[in-house]
Design an enzyme around this catalytic site. Structure first.
Site, PDB file in Angstrom:
ATOM      1  N   THR A  75       0.098  -3.563  -2.528  1.00 39.06           N
ATOM      2  CA  THR A  75      -0.114  -2.243  -3.125  1.00 39.06           C
ATOM      3  C   THR A  75      -1.603  -1.979  -3.263  1.00 39.06           C
ATOM      4  OG1 THR A  75       1.977  -2.295  -4.333  1.00 39.06           O
ATOM      5  CG2 THR A  75       0.248  -0.872  -5.221  1.00 39.06           C
ATOM      6  N   SER A  76      -2.296  -2.952  -3.827  1.00 39.68           N
ATOM      7  CA  SER A  76      -3.729  -2.806  -4.044  1.00 39.68           C
ATOM      8  C   SER A  76      -4.492  -2.683  -2.730  1.00 39.68           C
ATOM      9  CB  SER A  76      -4.201  -4.018  -4.851  1.00 39.68           C
ATOM     10  OG  SER A  76      -5.534  -4.325  -4.609  1.00 39.68           O
ATOM     11  N   GLY A 106       4.823  -5.486  -2.596  1.00 36.05           N
ATOM     12  CA  GLY A 106       4.207  -6.580  -3.330  1.00 36.05           C
ATOM     13  C   GLY A 106       2.981  -6.089  -4.080  1.00 36.05           C
ATOM     14  N   CYS A 107       2.558  -6.890  -5.064  1.00 37.58           N
ATOM     15  CA  CYS A 107       1.443  -6.480  -5.914  1.00 37.58           C
ATOM     16  C   CYS A 107       0.136  -6.433  -5.125  1.00 37.58           C
ATOM     17  CB  CYS A 107       1.334  -7.415  -7.115  1.00 37.58           C
ATOM     18  SG  CYS A 107       1.366  -9.171  -6.707  1.00 37.58           S
ATOM     19  N   TYR A 108      -0.171  -7.521  -4.419  1.00 34.72           N
ATOM     20  CA  TYR A 108      -1.406  -7.530  -3.627  1.00 34.72           C
ATOM     21  C   TYR A 108      -1.392  -6.429  -2.559  1.00 34.72           C
ATOM     22  CZ  TYR A 108      -2.764 -12.235  -5.420  1.00 34.72           C
ATOM     23  OH  TYR A 108      -3.143 -13.310  -6.184  1.00 34.72           O
TER      24      TYR A 108
END
Lengths: 348, 348, 348, 348
Positions: free
Chosen positions: B155-156, B151-153
């Site tokens: 990953t960060s 997921g995007c969050y």
């Protein structure tokens, strides 16, 4: 009741002009003079053409005697450092003052100097000034001659945390305030970093763990807690003009239901016409308060981590600056606290 | 080396189309078919006129046999729930798959079901799938048939915290992730809340303490820590299209200098071409990574509160979705990990 | 074929940095030196942290001899007035130059002086320079030593009108160009009017009937028409970073169908890989071209008023500046015109 | 004077809610009922949390008898087509109505039907309705039972052109209106094209030469001219929420100085408290009028092309919709035309 004659110093910054905009529709205010060092001699509508239908309003240079003689209240919307040079002159002439800079918000000159990086020119005046957060200091404000109008971030953070701190429900060492502000907070300065092309489509954290407002929040929460508080505060610059959203984290000291806390807030703010609480499952957003003098507060409980997560929203130019300054004026002059102040955010 | 023939399922969502955009400039990729349930039969440039100079690209209905026979890799950019229905069919035909939904990111079906709210239709496949964060799982990805693209969050958040967790330098119970995302993260759905007039000039927190990505972050950090982790994660919707900025707070378990930690990160990410570290006093912003597959990480130490505050930035559509999917493909097929992927953010 | 060694003067303005960004991914270009008066001595990533993964790139002061000796091509991205002082020095040393200012776009020094308000320091060089709009002047560009890269607005307006003017299908006195540009067009200057808070949520017309680009458009359309042309051009500042949308009105001199005109454009631009035409009922938008070197053109016919209304979109930083400069370089050095240039807009 | 009791139909669209917001601060208005088909039964603050401090306001289903009996004025903010079904029922009960749709703005049913594409259900009522542009039709509005509140674009275009047309100073066949509007103009509908990610960073032209408002502008200018007028009108969608900027081109029929025209406008609008004119060299921008009921008008003369270029700005939700509706109400009920209406744009 007669009109209150007021003057504004620093009327063409973003904070100043929003204050002027709100003052023009206040039913009990007559503006005596608007001062602007940069634009003295010009018509206000030359600088802000939205005032074109008020062509007669002009901008003046500062004349201390004149404005002290003819104003019952002076609002100073100057950079910190500049305020503390001019305000003593007005103060000695007996005029009442609401200062929108950081210069008169502190009890301790030492803390001021640590966070602002220079000696306070008139530390003894800090004892005379009142921190102008009406929800906490209304009685002092009523009789104050000099009010230090709170910072935008502190207004949002203190109002959101005060009931929990005052009731010792959270661990003060656990407090983290992650705040996001619109670009008007930086004022009308020109710098590459404030260019449209640098701000649009972007967000950035700045002054991480070093922002001056940290100390202002710690002062007020410390007073409520009866002990020193050290907390983490991180401001962010949003690609919007107005508004602050603060997301605040703290560890609960005992098990509480949503309703317990909701009731506590309701009671704490029963005389606060500008604080609104959200029901369970709902949270404030900036668009709900933009343009109003409201502070909206909501929260969620996370039993997994034993944290409360609070979200609050204000308009940094209104409740975070000029609107709160007028609220202070209303209180100082015995008017209804809400007079002339918008209760209803624009949404659009 | 011959071209890799790939197909994309769900190619007209925001995640899908960005993946397609990046694939069209990959030197070793040949697109076999782009599928779109909503727009099958149309030319891609009818839906996305930026593809007008690629008029020949058409959108198809899904034909499992056809794409399995003619694709070496299938990217699935479908909603969770939809992915787990179709992927088993492809999997059984032996085709390699990178799935951009949440359906194959979990080790534990139980945790998946708790956070996603429904039974996983093929829990046994979770044992076969690999979590596609190359900086942590490169060796597994090389030989994986099925990759669950992060997921995007997560990953960060995971990239930002991994070195600290792996080296046991922070208290895992103290972790707070305050993340801010652009609106492409919500996909191309229509809902009042995603209208321009609702998002512009606004920021909101959502799914506070309940967002699914919490569990994905906890899984991966838990693996690194060798113990269960429970943390606070708060997503916010920004009035921008692309990018995630995560501000992350944690308590340090021992006293460390900036350089100690900087060195640790440099070592941890020495083979990670898409992770960049910031020197002291500098922090990432979204504009620095937008359009690139980079994850930028910076941090500040706050001795007053004994916290480390980390800030990381990614482009949610690139490193947080399609770019990372291509990075996984590169690794799966023995190509240079960076091939065809932008290293340089747009800034403007 | 060996690499072309290039240098860039004025590399840290918005136009300059976008040119540099594009050059870094050009397969046949090696950057020799990037010059920046304001930031000489710094690393490029200090000024633009998106270049953090290219830490080795440094910014230099201008040394004419050095760059002339070591560059096959110099791009000058300086303000007008500054370009015409430096370029003659480079020109005399025989280096090829693409100038992104207005200083070498004109045939007539008199017209230049009328619109720019000062004498051209080297009017004789105007005879040596070529107007770098490849779709009209490709043969001249091939052999040019000095190319005046077109303005952003003129690129959009000239490409949109050229086929109609060249075929004498519209009344030149009827032409009205209503153009809307993103704020990068104003460069990286600091001025109150370019502050985020002044631009966001706003649009304004500026330099109405007096903008310099008017004369550039008139020159090129006049050449095609074989007669002097005077037209109305109104630029507007949009609250976006990149892109120009031009809405153009003209009266038709004879009755023509959509297909007649579509066919005419297709023929006129048959060798123009960066011009794309829209089918009936569709019109370009900025998001379709942002990030690409494309110019998208669409139009509608209004039989009620006998007008053609054309809409065109470009990215002002790419086709309107650095991308077109590279396109000129490609042509000057015998490369494929499209080499290293993005054909596909970002959309998101 | 007693309060005017009003009801609003369609109160939760963007036009409706802005009307409600303005009505809540009108000193002579009492809201009887707010109707909303979609949200009947809910509290207004459930749909628009900015109304949280007005918790008591509820949304109702339509009950014609009830609202006719208890309202002196009904505002209808419904889609065209819906208005013309409900208004006759109210009309027959004798209640006064201000309709914000296009259904009762036309004199000619034939023109309505040509541009709206369906038969008007009650064409005879068009003879009874008054076009509610107070600057042109104040006397008729005073006694009207049914007012068709003007469209947003027409308000801007007609006010800007009226003095020139009425004095026959421009060639009507030369008129080109290039208008740019914020996204609230499209209402609170959900469609992919109105998603934040589609609108932000973009501008597009739409309904080129076919927009319905063309006919409304032509009707009113035709009345002033005493002849049929056909003009070009091109609307554009801006990435902002509120405001319309119209750039208008026309050929002058005789030679006039700036002052000649300025004087003419001043005289024409001497009784129009919501029209403001700009001095030479200045032009309106949207931020100057946003939030106000003002229409700002400026212009430049271009002797090279013999054209006048006019620029006007309004807030489409205020002067272009709800504010003008209240202005009409004020006139209908003999109140000061400006009562309860903001004169001062927000700027920020």
């Amino acid at each position: 009741m007669p009109m209150i004659q007021v003057s504004v110093l620093g009327s063409t910054g973003y904070g100043g002009i929003e204050l002027v905009r709100l003052l023009t529709s206040h039913p009990k205010v007559k503006i005596y003079k608007l001062m602007s060092h940069s634009y003295a001699g010009k018509s206000l509508s030359d600088v802000y053409p939205n005032f074109i239908a008020h062509e007669d309003i002009c901008l003046s240079e500062l004349d201390i005697d004149d404005i002290a003689d003819n104003s019952q209240l002076v609002f100073t919307s100057l950079p910190h450092g500049a305020s503390s040079k001019i305000i003593p002159l007005l103060y000695e002439k007996g005029v009442r003052i609401v200062d929108l800079s950081g210069d008169f918000r502190y009890i301790s000159a030492k803390i001021f100097e640590k966070w602002y990086g220079y000696k306070h020119p008139r530390p003894e005046l800090l004892q005379e000034s009142t921190y102008g957060l009406p929800e906490l200091h209304k009685e002092d404000i009523k009789k104050a001659q000099l009010v230090g109008n709170p910072g935008c971030y502190p207004t949002s953070a203190i109002l959101t945390l005060a009931p929990l701190i005052a009731n010792q429900l959270i661990d003060p060492t656990s407090i983290i305030i992650d705040a996001k502000s619109g670009a008007t907070g930086a004022g009308r300065a020109t710098s590459v970093g404030l260019n449209f092309c640098e701000v649009d489509g972007n967000i950035k954290a700045y002054n991480v763990s070093t922002h001056r407002h940290t100390s202002e929040i710690e002062q007020e929460l410390g007073l409520l807690a009866g002990r020193d508080i050290k907390l983490s505060f991180t401001p962010h610059l949003l690609p919007i003009k107005r508004g602050i959203l603060s997301t605040i984290y703290a560890s609960l000291l005992k098990s509480l239901s949503f309703n317990d806390i909701y009731t506590l807030y309701t009671k704490f703010y029963k005389d606060a016409p500008f604080v609104s609480l959200y029901l369970e499952g709902k949270l404030p957003e900036i668009k709900y308060v933009r343009g109003s003098n409201q502070c909206h507060i909501g929260f969620a409980l996370d039993s997994r981590t034993n944290r409360i997560i609070l979200v609050s929203a204000i308009d940094n130019l209104v409740k975070g600056a000029g609107g709160q300054a007028i609220q202070n004026m209303n209180i100082m002059f015995g008017l209804d606290e809400t007079m002339g102040l918008p209760q209803l955010g624009w949404y659009l």
